[in-house]
Design a protein around this motif. Structure first.
Motif, PDB file in Angstrom:
ATOM      1  N   LEU A   8       0.822  -1.202   0.000  1.00  0.00           N
ATOM      2  CA  LEU A   8       0.000   0.000   0.000  1.00  0.00           C
ATOM      3  C   LEU A   8       0.859   1.257   0.000  1.00  0.00           C
ATOM      4  O   LEU A   8       0.515   2.259  -0.611  1.00  0.00           O
ATOM      5  CB  LEU A   8      -0.922  -0.001   1.223  1.00  0.00           C
ATOM      6  N   SER A  13       0.565   4.995  -4.615  1.00  0.00           N
ATOM      7  CA  SER A  13      -0.429   5.135  -3.552  1.00  0.00           C
ATOM      8  C   SER A  13      -0.298   6.475  -2.853  1.00  0.00           C
ATOM      9  O   SER A  13      -1.297   7.153  -2.602  1.00  0.00           O
ATOM     10  CB  SER A  13      -0.276   4.014  -2.526  1.00  0.00           C
ATOM     11  N   THR A  16      -1.517   9.249  -5.156  1.00  0.00           N
ATOM     12  CA  THR A  16      -2.974   9.218  -5.268  1.00  0.00           C
ATOM     13  C   THR A  16      -3.633   9.804  -4.028  1.00  0.00           C
ATOM     14  O   THR A  16      -4.548  10.623  -4.133  1.00  0.00           O
ATOM     15  CB  THR A  16      -3.454   7.772  -5.486  1.00  0.00           C
ATOM     16  N   TYR A  48      -5.126   4.915 -10.884  1.00  0.00           N
ATOM     17  CA  TYR A  48      -4.570   4.133  -9.778  1.00  0.00           C
ATOM     18  C   TYR A  48      -5.090   2.704  -9.798  1.00  0.00           C
ATOM     19  O   TYR A  48      -4.319   1.750  -9.766  1.00  0.00           O
ATOM     20  CB  TYR A  48      -4.899   4.794  -8.440  1.00  0.00           C
ATOM     21  N   GLN A  52      -3.252  -0.899 -10.691  1.00  0.00           N
ATOM     22  CA  GLN A  52      -3.281  -1.973  -9.697  1.00  0.00           C
ATOM     23  C   GLN A  52      -3.849  -3.245 -10.319  1.00  0.00           C
ATOM     24  O   GLN A  52      -3.375  -4.340 -10.047  1.00  0.00           O
ATOM     25  CB  GLN A  52      -4.117  -1.573  -8.477  1.00  0.00           C
TER      26      GLN A  52
END
Length: 59
Positions: A8, A13, A16, A48, A52
């Motif tokens: 994470l 991340s 974002t 994002y 992912q």
């Protein structure tokens, strides 16, 4: 659990989350309109989660 936390906390991340906070504040203060905020936020979140998803598919 620790591995998920490490995944994470990566550059995408952090960027974002920071962009979400910054544009939320800008929208709240009236610097950007709510319409602009939704457009920007949707683009950032789609990018994002799209990256992912591609990462998950590659693994």
């Amino acid at each position: 659990m620790k591995a998920k936390l490490v995944k994470l906390i990566n550059v995408k991340s952090i960027v974002t989350i920071l962009m979400t906070i910054v544009f939320s504040l800008m929208s709240w203060k009236g610097i950007v309109s709510s319409e602009q905020f939704v457009t920007i936020f949707t683009t950032v979140i789609a990018f994002y989660f799209g990256t992912q998803q591609n990462k998950s598919n590659d693994e």
